[in-house]
Motif scaffolding. Structure first.
Motif, PDB file in Angstrom:
ATOM      1  N   UNK A   1       0.835  -1.197   0.000  1.00  0.00           N
ATOM      2  CA  UNK A   1       0.000   0.000   0.000  1.00  0.00           C
ATOM      3  C   UNK A   1       0.874   1.252   0.000  1.00  0.00           C
ATOM      4  N   UNK A   2       0.580   2.175  -0.886  1.00  0.00           N
ATOM      5  CA  UNK A   2       1.289   3.449  -0.934  1.00  0.00           C
ATOM      6  C   UNK A   2       0.713   4.376   0.135  1.00  0.00           C
ATOM      7  N   UNK A   3       1.586   5.019   0.881  1.00  0.00           N
ATOM      8  CA  UNK A   3       1.174   6.030   1.845  1.00  0.00           C
ATOM      9  C   UNK A   3       1.738   7.375   1.425  1.00  0.00           C
ATOM     10  N   UNK A   4       0.870   8.365   1.346  1.00  0.00           N
ATOM     11  CA  UNK A   4       1.282   9.732   1.040  1.00  0.00           C
ATOM     12  C   UNK A   4       1.318  10.519   2.338  1.00  0.00           C
ATOM     13  N   UNK A   5       2.477  11.067   2.645  1.00  0.00           N
ATOM     14  CA  UNK A   5       2.621  11.923   3.823  1.00  0.00           C
ATOM     15  C   UNK A   5       2.300  13.337   3.354  1.00  0.00           C
ATOM     16  N   UNK A   9      -1.874  22.414   1.837  1.00  0.00           N
ATOM     17  CA  UNK A   9      -1.452  23.496   0.941  1.00  0.00           C
ATOM     18  C   UNK A   9      -0.013  23.317   0.481  1.00  0.00           C
ATOM     19  N   UNK A  10       0.281  22.152  -0.058  1.00  0.00           N
ATOM     20  CA  UNK A  10       1.659  21.877  -0.464  1.00  0.00           C
ATOM     21  C   UNK A  10       1.691  21.091  -1.763  1.00  0.00           C
ATOM     22  N   UNK A  11       2.916  20.821  -2.199  1.00  0.00           N
ATOM     23  CA  UNK A  11       3.148  20.069  -3.422  1.00  0.00           C
ATOM     24  C   UNK A  11       2.575  18.657  -3.359  1.00  0.00           C
ATOM     25  N   UNK A  12       2.332  18.147  -2.176  1.00  0.00           N
ATOM     26  CA  UNK A  12       1.842  16.774  -2.078  1.00  0.00           C
ATOM     27  C   UNK A  12       0.436  16.620  -2.645  1.00  0.00           C
ATOM     28  N   UNK A  13      -0.288  17.727  -2.849  1.00  0.00           N
ATOM     29  CA  UNK A  13      -1.616  17.622  -3.446  1.00  0.00           C
ATOM     30  C   UNK A  13      -1.540  17.031  -4.844  1.00  0.00           C
ATOM     31  N   UNK A  14      -0.488  17.376  -5.585  1.00  0.00           N
ATOM     32  CA  UNK A  14      -0.398  16.840  -6.948  1.00  0.00           C
ATOM     33  C   UNK A  14      -0.035  15.356  -6.952  1.00  0.00           C
ATOM     34  N   UNK A  15       0.582  14.863  -5.879  1.00  0.00           N
ATOM     35  CA  UNK A  15       0.827  13.420  -5.766  1.00  0.00           C
ATOM     36  C   UNK A  15      -0.503  12.681  -5.615  1.00  0.00           C
ATOM     37  N   UNK A  16      -1.382  13.229  -4.768  1.00  0.00           N
ATOM     38  CA  UNK A  16      -2.712  12.631  -4.628  1.00  0.00           C
ATOM     39  C   UNK A  16      -3.437  12.627  -5.972  1.00  0.00           C
ATOM     40  N   UNK A  17      -3.307  13.720  -6.702  1.00  0.00           N
ATOM     41  CA  UNK A  17      -3.982  13.835  -7.997  1.00  0.00           C
ATOM     42  C   UNK A  17      -3.499  12.739  -8.954  1.00  0.00           C
ATOM     43  N   UNK A  18      -2.175  12.565  -9.058  1.00  0.00           N
ATOM     44  CA  UNK A  18      -1.676  11.541  -9.982  1.00  0.00           C
ATOM     45  C   UNK A  18      -2.112  10.146  -9.541  1.00  0.00           C
ATOM     46  N   UNK A  19      -2.120   9.895  -8.254  1.00  0.00           N
ATOM     47  CA  UNK A  19      -2.585   8.593  -7.780  1.00  0.00           C
ATOM     48  C   UNK A  19      -4.037   8.345  -8.180  1.00  0.00           C
ATOM     49  N   UNK A  20      -4.846   9.386  -8.129  1.00  0.00           N
ATOM     50  CA  UNK A  20      -6.238   9.252  -8.562  1.00  0.00           C
ATOM     51  C   UNK A  20      -6.324   9.028 -10.064  1.00  0.00           C
ATOM     52  N   UNK A 211     -11.398  14.291  -7.031  1.00  0.00           N
ATOM     53  CA  UNK A 211     -11.324  13.213  -6.029  1.00  0.00           C
ATOM     54  C   UNK A 211     -10.137  13.441  -5.092  1.00  0.00           C
ATOM     55  N   UNK A 212      -9.020  13.899  -5.643  1.00  0.00           N
ATOM     56  CA  UNK A 212      -7.839  14.167  -4.819  1.00  0.00           C
ATOM     57  C   UNK A 212      -8.124  15.279  -3.816  1.00  0.00           C
TER      58      UNK A 212
END
Length: 225
Positions: A1-5, A9-20, A211-212
């Motif tokens: 399972x991938x976990x996103x830390x 309001x940071x760059x990690x939002x785009x990681x969630x987007x790509x995962x979706x 969704x992200x």
């Protein structure tokens, strides 16, 4: 399972987007910025020594840096999606934008954030006029012209096709989303650029982006201009 830390309001939002976009299952561990300093909490250092976001864990792997994370996800799980075919002109453009986003576009935007805080932050009364004058001069003579130059360049580049790496949506568009959203928020730098404005509208309308947002929580950069 991938976990996103995931830091708000940071760059990690785009990681969630790509995962979706990839349709992958993942978990989110949420972190909140310090309301005064806006820095990440010290708990992130337990994941990666720099204590910054984004960071993902995938099994025993710990991967930091936005571009590295996006490329890992596409290469490992994309099955040929979200990147151009190797050896094509679009593949070279894809690689360029994956590096340009943080290497060229973000530095002047970060400088603007720093000097905005110097200009408006609490300082002793006898220092404040000097600091404000220095910050204003730096922004008007260097920082803002640099931002304008980059936005003009990006506007022209999107005239070559609907997406940054060619005719098809790719991870390069995910990577480029953050500097453009930051530019739109920090002074409306995108407002006079119709292609950039339309690009932001298109990515914000994508179901995976929505969704992200639902999973990641409030994101101040959406809809700002």
């Amino acid at each position: 399972m991938i976990t996103v830390h995931h830091l708000n309001n940071s760059r990690s939002q785009r990681v969630l987007w790509l995962l979706e976009e990839l349709g992958l299952p993942y978990e989110i561990k949420h972190y909140q910025r310090d309301p005064k300093t806006m820095l990440a909490p010290p708990e992130l250092r337990q994941v990666h020594p720099l204590g910054k976001s984004p960071v993902i864990t995938d099994g025993e792997l710990v991967i930091a840096e936005s571009g590295a994370i996006l490329e890992y996800l596409v290469d490992r799980y994309g099955e040929g999606r979200f990147k151009p075919a190797p050896g094509t002109p679009d593949a070279l453009r894809y690689r360029y934008w994956m590096h340009y986003a943080e290497g060229s576009a973000m530095p002047p935007l970060l400088l603007k954030l720093v000097f905005d805080r110097i200009e408006s932050g609490p300082l002793p009364f006898f220092i404040k006029p000097i600091a404000k004058a220095i910050a204003g001069k730096a922004k008007s003579t260097f920082i803002q012209p640099q931002i304008t130059n980059h936005m003009n360049y990006l506007e022209a580049e999107l005239g070559k096709g609907p997406w940054f790496a060619g005719a098809e949506f790719s991870a390069a568009d995910v990577q480029m989303s953050f500097p453009l959203e930051a530019a739109a928020m920090r002074g409306g730098a995108v407002a006079k650029q119709p292609r950039l404005t339309e690009f932001l509208a298109r990515i914000h309308a994508r179901p995976a982006y929505q969704r992200a947002l639902a999973r990641g929580g409030p994101y101040a950069f959406v809809g700002q201009d």
